[in-house]
Scaffold this active site. Structure first.
Site, PDB file in Angstrom:
ATOM      1  N   SER A  64      12.925  13.877  31.257  1.00  0.00           N
ATOM      2  CA  SER A  64      11.538  13.498  30.772  1.00  0.00           C
ATOM      3  C   SER A  64      10.375  13.536  31.763  1.00  0.00           C
ATOM      4  CB  SER A  64      11.847  12.035  30.596  1.00  0.00           C
ATOM      5  OG  SER A  64      12.361  11.756  29.352  1.00  0.00           O
ATOM      6  N   LYS A  67       7.728  15.854  30.381  1.00  0.00           N
ATOM      7  CA  LYS A  67       6.951  15.412  29.370  1.00  0.00           C
ATOM      8  C   LYS A  67       5.506  15.365  29.825  1.00  0.00           C
ATOM      9  CE  LYS A  67      10.262  12.562  27.029  1.00  0.00           C
ATOM     10  NZ  LYS A  67      10.739  11.289  26.741  1.00  0.00           N
ATOM     11  N   TYR A 189      11.956  21.443  22.733  1.00  0.00           N
ATOM     12  CA  TYR A 189      11.880  20.221  23.511  1.00  0.00           C
ATOM     13  C   TYR A 189      13.077  20.301  24.375  1.00  0.00           C
ATOM     14  CZ  TYR A 189      12.303  15.308  24.210  1.00  0.00           C
ATOM     15  OH  TYR A 189      12.562  13.980  24.518  1.00  0.00           O
ATOM     16  N   TYR A 240       8.933   3.783  30.910  1.00  0.00           N
ATOM     17  CA  TYR A 240       9.434   2.987  29.558  1.00  0.00           C
ATOM     18  C   TYR A 240       9.099   1.619  29.390  1.00  0.00           C
ATOM     19  CZ  TYR A 240      11.344   7.747  29.560  1.00  0.00           C
ATOM     20  OH  TYR A 240      11.617   9.192  29.636  1.00  0.00           O
ATOM     21  N   VAL A 258      15.996  10.946  33.078  1.00  0.00           N
ATOM     22  CA  VAL A 258      17.321  10.460  33.170  1.00  0.00           C
ATOM     23  C   VAL A 258      18.193  11.401  34.087  1.00  0.00           C
ATOM     24  CG1 VAL A 258      17.293   9.169  31.104  1.00  0.00           C
ATOM     25  CG2 VAL A 258      18.076  11.613  31.028  1.00  0.00           C
TER      26      VAL A 258
END
Length: 304
Positions: A64, A67, A189, A240, A258
């Site tokens: 992530s 992103k 993705y 998050y 992660v």
């Protein structure tokens, strides 16, 4: 003068002594093969001096963290049009939850939850002729490092098990917030998340967010205003439903993945990346979070 090397060497010593190292992610099968004993930290400061300790040069799947990089790439291409399709608010939910997406008519809460990152991927697919190749070239140029690659095994592993991402993409499509087909968007993705980098390469990539949009070679990728917005999103949404805790304990804009990586920055001062694959209950690197808290405590450096 702060002795960064001494501080990060101490952090690595503390990491070796840790008994609770968190749990390595297993929902992506390929990530489960990584040892929880790994730990690395790397600092790149505003004067381009670097400090390294532990396994800072060992590559890992950034997941992530990518992103932020796809957001930067798309923001540079389409500007503020981007915000018509994705919001800028913290979600308060885990990264893969779908409930808010339905309540808010297919507009993801922010670009760092999975649904938001899938919309960003869709924007890039609409703008680029060869999305995977062009995104990889963007990262290689940003870091001045042509050795950076996708990890094909991780990408395939994600594709085989990414059921919630298929659900999110299908939901986005049903609300008209996905312009390309679900399979094509998710293929990109999964590849962006499989990008393999080490701590040194991550600090090079994130140097632009510490340096007003300029890379180490002085090329401008983003405006100061765009950097301000991305840094604000990293502070409020980069971890998050643990973003508040990270701001409280560490006090830096940053992003986790992660794969066990975390990258953070203090504007005009330094970028720092850590890697420790064991995750806490919120999906963030357990020892990485502790290391960055120790770093900002010992240096007295945070944005607050």
């Amino acid at each position: 003068m702060i002795d960064y090397q001494s501080i990060i060497d101490t952090i690595v010593t503390h990491s070796k002594e840790a008994t609770n190292r968190g749990i390595v992610a297993s929902y992506i099968p390929e990530l489960a093969n990584v040892s929880s004993q790994k730990f690395g930290i790397y600092i790149l400061d505003a004067n381009k001096k670097s400090y390294s300790s532990g396994e800072a040069l060992e590559g890992f799947s950034i997941q992530s963290i990518s992103k932020v990089l796809t957001l930067a790439f798309s923001f540079g291409l389409v500007g503020d049009e981007l915000w018509k399709r994705v919001d800028v608010e913290p979600s308060g939910d885990p990264f893969n939850h779908l409930s808010l997406l339905e309540q808010e008519n297919g507009i993801p809460r922010n670009p760092f939850i999975n649904a938001g990152a899938i919309v960003i991927a869709d924007i890039l697919l609409s703008r680029l002729k060869k999305p995977k190749e062009e995104f990889l070239s963007f990262i290689q140029e940003l870091t001045n490092d042509s050795s950076i690659r996708y990890n094909e095994k991780v990408a395939l592993s994600e594709k085989r098990t990414g059921y919630k991402n298929y659900a999110a993409a299908s939901l986005l499509k049903s609300y008209g917030n996905l312009h390309n087909d679900v399979e094509s968007v998710l293929d990109f993705y999964f590849y962006q998340c499989s990008l393999e980098m080490n701590c040194q390469q991550l600090t090079s990539a994130f140097y632009i967010f510490m340096n007003h949009g300029k890379c180490q070679r002085g090329k401008i990728y983003l405006t100061t205003n765009q950097v301000k917005r991305i840094n604000a999103l990293m502070l409020t949404c980069g971890f998050y439903d643990e973003a508040g805790e990270f701001a409280f304990e560490v006090g830096l804009p940053g992003k986790s993945g992660v794969g066990g990586g975390i990258v953070a920055l203090l504007p005009n001062t330094y970028c720092v990346a850590t890697w420790s694959p064991g995750l806490n209950a919120k999906g963030n690197s357990k020892l990485g979070m502790a290391a960055l808290e120790e770093l900002t405590t010992k240096t007295g450096h945070s944005i607050f």
